[in-house]
Every structure is written in C-alpha cells, then in structure tokens.
Design a protein around this motif. Sequence first.
Motif, PDB file in Angstrom:
ATOM      1  N   MET A 168     -11.759  78.841 -18.294  1.00 40.35           N
ATOM      2  CA  MET A 168     -12.384  77.872 -19.209  1.00 40.35           C
ATOM      3  C   MET A 168     -13.877  78.389 -19.309  1.00 40.35           C
ATOM      4  N   LEU A 169     -14.552  78.597 -18.266  1.00 36.49           N
ATOM      5  CA  LEU A 169     -15.889  79.104 -17.954  1.00 36.49           C
ATOM      6  C   LEU A 169     -16.242  80.340 -19.010  1.00 36.49           C
ATOM      7  N   LEU A 170     -15.285  81.223 -18.450  1.00 41.80           N
ATOM      8  CA  LEU A 170     -15.600  82.668 -19.097  1.00 41.80           C
ATOM      9  C   LEU A 170     -15.470  82.874 -20.757  1.00 41.80           C
ATOM     10  N   ARG A 206     -22.124  79.772 -13.589  1.00 41.13           N
ATOM     11  CA  ARG A 206     -22.198  79.919 -15.371  1.00 41.13           C
ATOM     12  C   ARG A 206     -23.644  80.631 -15.424  1.00 41.13           C
ATOM     13  N   GLU A 207     -24.611  80.445 -14.464  1.00 38.51           N
ATOM     14  CA  GLU A 207     -25.841  81.068 -14.690  1.00 38.51           C
ATOM     15  C   GLU A 207     -25.891  82.471 -14.321  1.00 38.51           C
ATOM     16  N   LEU A 208     -24.969  82.813 -13.354  1.00 37.05           N
ATOM     17  CA  LEU A 208     -25.029  84.124 -12.876  1.00 37.05           C
ATOM     18  C   LEU A 208     -23.948  85.194 -13.790  1.00 37.05           C
ATOM     19  N   VAL A 209     -23.043  84.539 -14.707  1.00 35.64           N
ATOM     20  CA  VAL A 209     -22.078  85.536 -15.400  1.00 35.64           C
ATOM     21  C   VAL A 209     -23.106  85.986 -16.491  1.00 35.64           C
ATOM     22  N   GLY A 210     -24.105  85.153 -16.901  1.00 29.73           N
ATOM     23  CA  GLY A 210     -24.830  85.441 -17.885  1.00 29.73           C
ATOM     24  C   GLY A 210     -25.834  86.731 -17.622  1.00 29.73           C
ATOM     25  N   THR A 211     -25.798  87.059 -16.212  1.00 28.38           N
ATOM     26  CA  THR A 211     -26.527  88.580 -15.947  1.00 28.38           C
ATOM     27  C   THR A 211     -25.560  89.655 -15.838  1.00 28.38           C
ATOM     28  N   LEU A 212     -24.485  89.383 -15.706  1.00 26.52           N
ATOM     29  CA  LEU A 212     -23.330  90.555 -15.733  1.00 26.52           C
ATOM     30  C   LEU A 212     -23.333  91.194 -16.933  1.00 26.52           C
ATOM     31  N   PRO A 213     -23.061  92.578 -16.994  1.00 27.66           N
ATOM     32  CA  PRO A 213     -23.093  93.253 -18.080  1.00 27.66           C
ATOM     33  C   PRO A 213     -21.968  92.774 -19.337  1.00 27.66           C
ATOM     34  N   ARG A 214     -22.422  93.101 -20.481  1.00 26.94           N
ATOM     35  CA  ARG A 214     -21.761  92.424 -21.674  1.00 26.94           C
ATOM     36  C   ARG A 214     -20.748  93.544 -22.271  1.00 26.94           C
TER      37      ARG A 214
END
Length: 256
Positions: free
Chosen positions: A114-116, A84-92
Amino acid sequence: MATDDYQALQQAVRQRLGLDLSHYKREQMERRLRAYAQQHGYGGLDGLAQALGHEQPLGEELLSYLTIHVSEFFRDPDFFTRLRELVGTLPRTEALRVWSAGCSIGAEAYSLAMLLFEERGPAMAHILATDIDDKSLERAKAGVYREDELKKVDPGRLHRYFSEEGAQFRVREDLKRLITFRHHDLLRDPYPEQQDLILFRNVAIYFTEAAKTQVLQGFAHALAPHGLLMVGATEAILRPQEVGLRQVRPFFFARA
Ligand SMILES: C[S@@+](CC[C@H](N)C(=O)[O-])C[C@H]1O[C@@H](n2cnc3c(N)ncnc32)[C@H](O)[C@@H]1O
C-alpha cells in the motif's frame, strides 16, 4: 556423549521437516515442544520424535506450532512513518526490489505494498515475501483477513484496497499483483540479490545469537549498494559493523 530426548527430537525434526532447531534458543523451543507433546498425547519428546516418523500431517502442524505467526497490518505504525520518509530517498529509476523476510500471514507485505503503491505508483515495486511456514503462506496468498488484523488500516485504505466479504476483507488484485509469496528458510536457503529494501521484523526472537549473525550477514550481501535493511525492536543489532552493516537511523541499516 549421551543423547538426550531433546537432541533426539531435534534430529527427527531436521530429517523430517528440514528445520534445524540448533539455530533456535533451546529453552523456549524445548518448553513449547514438551507442552505440545503433552497436550497431544505423545507423552514426552521421545514419543513425539517417533510419531514424526510415521504421522504425515503431524510434521506440518508441528512446524506451524513452533514458529510464531502473530502479525497485523501496519504493525508498529511509527516504523511505517519512518519507512515512508526513507523510501523517498531511494532511486526512482527502476521498480524497487523489496523483501519481507519472515512475512507470516502477509500483513507486513500488503502494508508495504500500500505504502509503495501510494509513494511510487503500481508498477514501481516488486515485493518478495517469504516464510518458512507454508500454512502462513497459504493465508498470505489468499489475502483474506479479519477485522482485528486490519485495525490499523485507515478507512480510506480499507475501502481502496479491500473488498468486504461478510465479516472479512479480501485484498484487491491490483495490490496482490505487487507481491510474490514464496517458501524460504532464512537459515538454509540462498538469499535474493540487489534488494533495495529488506524488512526483518519480529522474526529473530527465538534465533540464537549465531543464527542471527548468519542472517544479518546474509542481508548485508543481499542489499543493493544504496539498499536499506529495516529491523524490528526484537532484532536489535548491537555491533552492526561486525556483520557488514552500518546504522543510518534507529532500526535502519545500510551496507557497511
Ligand atoms: C511473528 S512473525 C512476524 C511477521 C511479520 N514480520 C511482522 O512483523 O508482523 C515471525 C515469522 O517468522 C517466521 N520464521 C521463523 N523462522 C524462520 C526461518 N528460519 N526462515 C523464515 N521464516 C522464519 C515464522 O514462520 C513466522 O511466520
């Protein structure tokens, strides 16, 4: 060189099921196959190899037996916290391309969904979930689970993403829509490209070192430049640079 009964069966399995057992650790596979042959009245590996030639349903059942499918939602919850923490660092900018490689019954892919869904919104991820075992994929596509497989799903999520059907729970369509389930052999089939995130957990336990190397090199090519590969404790990568990867956090790797 004389062919032993394991090699003869290995050939029959390759011809009949397309599964190349030479990529898997012989000791474990042989032990399982001998137990199977004995329990199902084939005597030994020779008998099993012969039967594979003419018993249609045996092939599917054997493939399912050889591959281990134990899975559950949010397996190893710490992984999902880090994820979850790292997904925040991926391009939006675009929908994320995510691959659950060796997805078994789909619990990992639905957990990811669910997380995404929560982090990115419903239209912001395409999850590809693949496995070599069609029986597991059928269960994944059906999306119906027992309570024990869902014990790490909190009540809020259970209510939001599942409908209750007697003693079981069915995944809701809006979550299902994020995922494409597909047959794929990691040791044989071409890999998808430009993946933002790849999950490879609890799959390589019976792979030989050479097979593991082949798969990890494949993942290094399959990743987008900023993409992340997340492995399980059984997939420890001792020398990431040799397979074209670099470690960014424990269990997370990027292209070297
Ligand atoms: C123990 S399950 C892991 C499921 C999930 N990743 C998890 O961690 O809960 C391992 C899965 O790997 C699959 N598998 C084994 N060999 C494979 C291969 N060559 N290609 C694709 N999947 C494979 C098995 O069929 C099985 O469903």
